[in-house]
Structure formats: C-alpha cells, structure tokens
Design a protein around this motif. Structure first.
Motif, PDB file in Angstrom:
ATOM      1  N   PHE A  82      13.134 -56.314 -18.149  1.00 51.10           N
ATOM      2  CA  PHE A  82      13.905 -56.969 -19.211  1.00 51.10           C
ATOM      3  C   PHE A  82      13.652 -58.477 -19.200  1.00 51.10           C
ATOM      4  CE2 PHE A  82      16.923 -53.214 -19.281  1.00 51.10           C
ATOM      5  CZ  PHE A  82      16.670 -52.888 -20.609  1.00 51.10           C
ATOM      6  N   ALA A  83      13.542 -59.048 -18.008  1.00 57.61           N
ATOM      7  CA  ALA A  83      13.261 -60.485 -17.913  1.00 57.61           C
ATOM      8  C   ALA A  83      11.912 -60.811 -18.542  1.00 57.61           C
ATOM      9  CB  ALA A  83      13.291 -60.936 -16.454  1.00 57.61           C
ATOM     10  N   PHE A  84      10.927 -59.954 -18.335  1.00 54.68           N
ATOM     11  CA  PHE A  84       9.621 -60.162 -18.969  1.00 54.68           C
ATOM     12  C   PHE A  84       9.741 -60.111 -20.490  1.00 54.68           C
ATOM     13  CE2 PHE A  84       7.477 -58.211 -14.999  1.00 54.68           C
ATOM     14  CZ  PHE A  84       7.420 -59.455 -14.399  1.00 54.68           C
ATOM     15  N   LEU A  85      10.565 -59.200 -20.993  1.00 55.43           N
ATOM     16  CA  LEU A  85      10.795 -59.132 -22.436  1.00 55.43           C
ATOM     17  C   LEU A  85      11.484 -60.403 -22.931  1.00 55.43           C
ATOM     18  CD1 LEU A  85      11.906 -55.397 -22.727  1.00 55.43           C
ATOM     19  CD2 LEU A  85       9.864 -56.400 -23.759  1.00 55.43           C
ATOM     20  N   GLY A  86      12.402 -60.938 -22.107  1.00 54.74           N
ATOM     21  CA  GLY A  86      13.024 -62.202 -22.464  1.00 54.74           C
ATOM     22  C   GLY A  86      12.007 -63.328 -22.527  1.00 54.74           C
ATOM     23  N   HIS A  87      11.068 -63.317 -21.599  1.00 54.36           N
ATOM     24  CA  HIS A  87       9.979 -64.304 -21.606  1.00 54.36           C
ATOM     25  C   HIS A  87       9.164 -64.182 -22.887  1.00 54.36           C
ATOM     26  CE1 HIS A  87       5.676 -65.230 -20.722  1.00 54.36           C
ATOM     27  NE2 HIS A  87       6.176 -66.318 -20.176  1.00 54.36           N
ATOM     28  N   ASP A  88       8.857 -62.964 -23.295  1.00 50.34           N
ATOM     29  CA  ASP A  88       8.080 -62.750 -24.519  1.00 50.34           C
ATOM     30  C   ASP A  88       8.857 -63.226 -25.744  1.00 50.34           C
ATOM     31  OD1 ASP A  88       6.289 -61.642 -22.798  1.00 50.34           O
ATOM     32  OD2 ASP A  88       6.495 -59.578 -23.521  1.00 50.34           O
ATOM     33  N   GLY A  89      10.160 -62.945 -25.765  1.00 56.80           N
ATOM     34  CA  GLY A  89      10.967 -63.413 -26.879  1.00 56.80           C
ATOM     35  C   GLY A  89      11.028 -64.930 -26.950  1.00 56.80           C
ATOM     36  N   ALA A  90      11.144 -65.568 -25.785  1.00 57.47           N
ATOM     37  CA  ALA A  90      11.177 -67.032 -25.749  1.00 57.47           C
ATOM     38  C   ALA A  90       9.882 -67.629 -26.292  1.00 57.47           C
ATOM     39  CB  ALA A  90      11.423 -67.513 -24.323  1.00 57.47           C
ATOM     40  N   HIS A  91       8.775 -66.901 -26.159  1.00 58.47           N
ATOM     41  CA  HIS A  91       7.482 -67.365 -26.673  1.00 58.47           C
ATOM     42  C   HIS A  91       7.229 -66.887 -28.109  1.00 58.47           C
ATOM     43  CE1 HIS A  91       5.547 -69.538 -23.427  1.00 58.47           C
ATOM     44  NE2 HIS A  91       5.998 -68.650 -22.554  1.00 58.47           N
ATOM     45  N   ARG A  92       8.245 -66.336 -28.759  1.00 57.67           N
ATOM     46  CA  ARG A  92       8.137 -65.895 -30.156  1.00 57.67           C
ATOM     47  C   ARG A  92       7.080 -64.805 -30.336  1.00 57.67           C
ATOM     48  NH1 ARG A  92      12.165 -68.478 -29.222  1.00 57.67           N
ATOM     49  NH2 ARG A  92      12.527 -70.605 -29.923  1.00 57.67           N
ATOM     50  N   HIS A 130      10.448 -73.942 -18.545  1.00 60.90           N
ATOM     51  CA  HIS A 130       9.208 -73.241 -18.889  1.00 60.90           C
ATOM     52  C   HIS A 130       8.398 -74.004 -19.942  1.00 60.90           C
ATOM     53  CE1 HIS A 130       6.792 -69.715 -18.288  1.00 60.90           C
ATOM     54  NE2 HIS A 130       6.723 -69.456 -19.584  1.00 60.90           N
ATOM     55  N   THR A 131       9.075 -74.697 -20.835  1.00 52.16           N
ATOM     56  CA  THR A 131       8.374 -75.512 -21.822  1.00 52.16           C
ATOM     57  C   THR A 131       7.612 -76.637 -21.141  1.00 52.16           C
ATOM     58  OG1 THR A 131       9.982 -75.009 -23.563  1.00 52.16           O
ATOM     59  CG2 THR A 131       8.637 -76.988 -23.853  1.00 52.16           C
ATOM     60  N   ARG A 132       8.258 -77.305 -20.179  1.00 59.77           N
ATOM     61  CA  ARG A 132       7.574 -78.367 -19.439  1.00 59.77           C
ATOM     62  C   ARG A 132       6.392 -77.816 -18.658  1.00 59.77           C
ATOM     63  NH1 ARG A 132      12.985 -79.695 -18.725  1.00 59.77           N
ATOM     64  NH2 ARG A 132      13.041 -78.738 -16.655  1.00 59.77           N
ATOM     65  N   HIS A 133       6.550 -76.615 -18.123  1.00 56.88           N
ATOM     66  CA  HIS A 133       5.451 -75.988 -17.390  1.00 56.88           C
ATOM     67  C   HIS A 133       4.249 -75.751 -18.294  1.00 56.88           C
ATOM     68  CE1 HIS A 133       3.158 -73.090 -15.043  1.00 56.88           C
ATOM     69  NE2 HIS A 133       3.283 -72.229 -16.034  1.00 56.88           N
ATOM     70  N   HIS A 134       4.484 -75.239 -19.492  1.00 62.91           N
ATOM     71  CA  HIS A 134       3.375 -74.964 -20.404  1.00 62.91           C
ATOM     72  C   HIS A 134       2.734 -76.254 -20.918  1.00 62.91           C
ATOM     73  CE1 HIS A 134       2.732 -70.658 -21.334  1.00 62.91           C
ATOM     74  NE2 HIS A 134       3.918 -70.524 -20.759  1.00 62.91           N
TER      75      HIS A 134
END
Length: 362
Positions: free
Chosen positions: A85-95, A127-131
């Motif tokens: 589910f956390a991975f899905l949250g990551h995908d959602g955060a990346h649109r 995560h935005t700063r990381h990218h």
C-alpha cells in the motif's frame, strides 16, 4: 548527435528561430512515442484490488489465531501487505495512477496516512527534495543521518562510541533496518508537530493518522491482549522497517554523494546517483517497481508498470552519451552497500574519497 529541433505545437512563426532539442527532450519524445507515459489506471485498480484482498486475508488470519501465539506469524505478512500500500501511495504522490491531481492526492493520503500512519505532507516534502537533487548534501535529507555516515566528511566528524560504530557501519546497516519502521513513524510525527498549523493538508493528515493508530492499537489490545499485542506490534514494526528500508536502500546507497557546490546536469545527476536492481516479477513486487530507479528518476510520473519497458530506451541513451548506467542483482546491491559504508567508515580513521564523486566534483 542529431540536429533535429523542437517546435511549438502550432509550429514556429515565420522567421522565428527554433531551439535545438536537448538530449533529454529527445529521450522523452521516444518514450512518449512508445506510449510509456500513458496512464495504466486499469492495471492499478487490479493491483489495488489484489492488495486489498491480501490485506483482508491477513486480518482474517489474525482474527482466527487471536488466542494463540501463532498469531505472530501474521505480523510479517501484514507488514509486507502494508508496504505494498505504501508503494501505491508513492505512485499516487508521483501522479502515476489517475489523470486528476485530486484523485492521485487522495489515493496517496489514504495509502500513506490512513493505512500506514505516515504523513503525506511529510513524505512529499522530503521526497520532492530527494528527486530534485538525489544524494546531494544540503538538499537530499536521505544522505544526512545521525547514525549512518553516507559520505566521508560525516564519518570523519564522529566522536566517541559512534566513531567505533562508524568504522563498522556497513555490517550494522542491515540489522538497523529492523528499526526503520519506527524511525519513519517518528519522523512523520515530528513533522506534523513542528509544521505550521496552516500547512496545506496538515489537519487532514493528523485526522487520518489518528484514525490509523486508534484502530490499529485498539485492535491489538482488544483482539490479542496487551502481551501478544505488544509482541505483534514489535514483529510488525521490525518487518515493516525491513520491507520499506530494504526496498529503498539499494536505490542510492553506495552511489556518489555530491557536495553542496556540485553543478551537474539533470540527466547525469539522476542517472549517476541511482542504481537499478535486476530481477523478475518477485523483485518488482518486493521493491514496488523502485528497482527501475534510473527510469523512475528520469520520468517520475511514468506509471510503474511501464518502467521496465522504458529501460532499453534509457540504456541505449546512456551508452550513446557515455553516461554510466548502474544495474546489479539484488544480493549484489546489498554487498555493494555494505562495502561502500565500511569504506566510508574508514574516514573515521583516515580520509576516503569516492573516485566517481571526485570526478563529478571536477
């Protein structure tokens, strides 16, 4: 290199000079032409349904075993499912999931905050700063740690018992993943407490996280009792830390850490600091698609199912432009992490420099 140019959608005005297409623009055009930036909403709905079914099965198992210590056998599978589910949250955060910004944001909040108890706003910020600047000191908080030294200068600054620990930190890195679940939740909570009351979505995150912990802790106490409940929580948090940390660690740990003043172009900044992990469906599953880290960093909004298909385009591009493309097997990537961290730890006794980082500095 080709001398092709880019034009505005409606064409250039008479006499207007057209700008030469950048290498990244050409690569982007190739993956777009292959349809790799198109949404895979149906695939995501199937993944969400399968993960929900797995979650229901794990909860059912916990209910059936509630009067036995065998219920602890369910704790690790629960951690694995919640990591999905956390991975899905990551995908959602990346649109990546839905076409609308609102749909993706709600999906990310539900998967991260409600189901995992992790703040969406906190995650987005770090995560935005990381990218923006992966593995760059002063920007990417993932390379700044009070425990692990990810670059020689940090190792050289250690004092006392931590100095001894740092010399051998590579061997401690994997066991420390057992605590990563607690660390993630603590960092998320600190962020909510310290952030401005007017921060966008702060109170929504607070409400979702409060609901998560209220339901989870109440279920542990009422269903399992204080003793078994505490043991279940410990096993679950340890397994969650291994599942989450184990998926994210190979992506950048052991790759060059850039100094604050480094000036590196976008493509090299993303590719040279990232590591792909080879493997089939199992590696895709346990790493949530993050095993295609190079492609993910070059195209953050590309749906996870398309990253494998983008890999040949990126590999060919890197070969043509002389950019090192790093890819290892899963076990090999962890050996590289341990070796690198131990080498960095030597800076606690004498200077150590990463040749590739030195090349980037130059």
């Amino acid at each position: 290199m080709s001398t092709s140019t880019t034009t505005a959608p409606g064409g250039s005005a008479p006499g207007e000079r057209r700008r030469p297409a950048t290498p990244y623009a050409k690569l982007t055009a190739q993956v777009q032409a292959a349809g790799l930036m198109q949404r895979r909403t149906g695939t995501y709905w199937l993944r969400i349904a399968a993960t929900t079914a797995a979650f229901s099965a794990v909860v059912t198992g916990a209910v059936l075993l509630r009067d036995s210590w065998l219920v602890l056998l369910v704790a690790a599978p629960l951690a694995f499912v919640l990591t999905q589910f956390a991975f899905l949250g990551h995908d959602g955060a990346h649109r990546q999931i839905f076409a609308s910004h609102r749909g993706n944001e709600w999906a990310a909040r539900i998967f991260a905050a409600l189901l995992n108890g992790l703040g969406y706003g906190w995650w987005m910020g770090k995560h935005t700063r990381h990218h923006q600047a992966p593995n760059k000191r002063g920007t990417d908080g993932d390379v700044e740690s009070d425990v692990i030294s990810f670059y020689p200068e940090a190792a050289a600054s250690r004092r006392g018992p931590l100095r001894w620990f740092t010399r051998h930190q590579g061997w401690f890195f994997l066991p420390l993943l057992l605590l990563e679940g607690l660390n993630l939740h603590a960092a998320s909570a600190r962020s909510l407490v310290s952030s401005s009351r007017r921060a966008k979505g702060r109170w929504l995150d607070v409400a979702l996280i409060a609901t998560h912990w209220s339901v989870y802790l109440a279920a542990l106490v009422l269903l399992l009792g204080p003793g078994r409940g505490a043991a279940f929580f410990g096993v679950h948090m340890a397994a969650f830390g291994v599942a989450m940390g184990g998926a994210f660690a190979p992506n950048h740990v052991g790759m060059p850490v850039l100094p604050r003043e480094a000036k590196v172009d976008f493509i090299r900044r993303q590719v040279l600091t990232s590591r792909n992990v080879r493997g089939g469906w199992f590696v895709d599953l346990v790493m949530g698609g993050l095993n295609f880290q190079v492609e993910h960093h070059l195209f953050p909004s590309m749906p996870r199912p398309n990253l494998r298909r983008a890999r040949p385009f990126v590999q060919r591009f890197c070969a043509e432009h002389g950019i090192a493309y790093t890819e290892e097997g899963l076990l090999s990537s962890y050996r590289s992490i341990v070796r690198y961290l131990n080498e960095v730890g030597l800076a606690a006794r004498h200077p150590f420099s990463c040749p590739l980082a030195a090349q980037l500095r130059a």
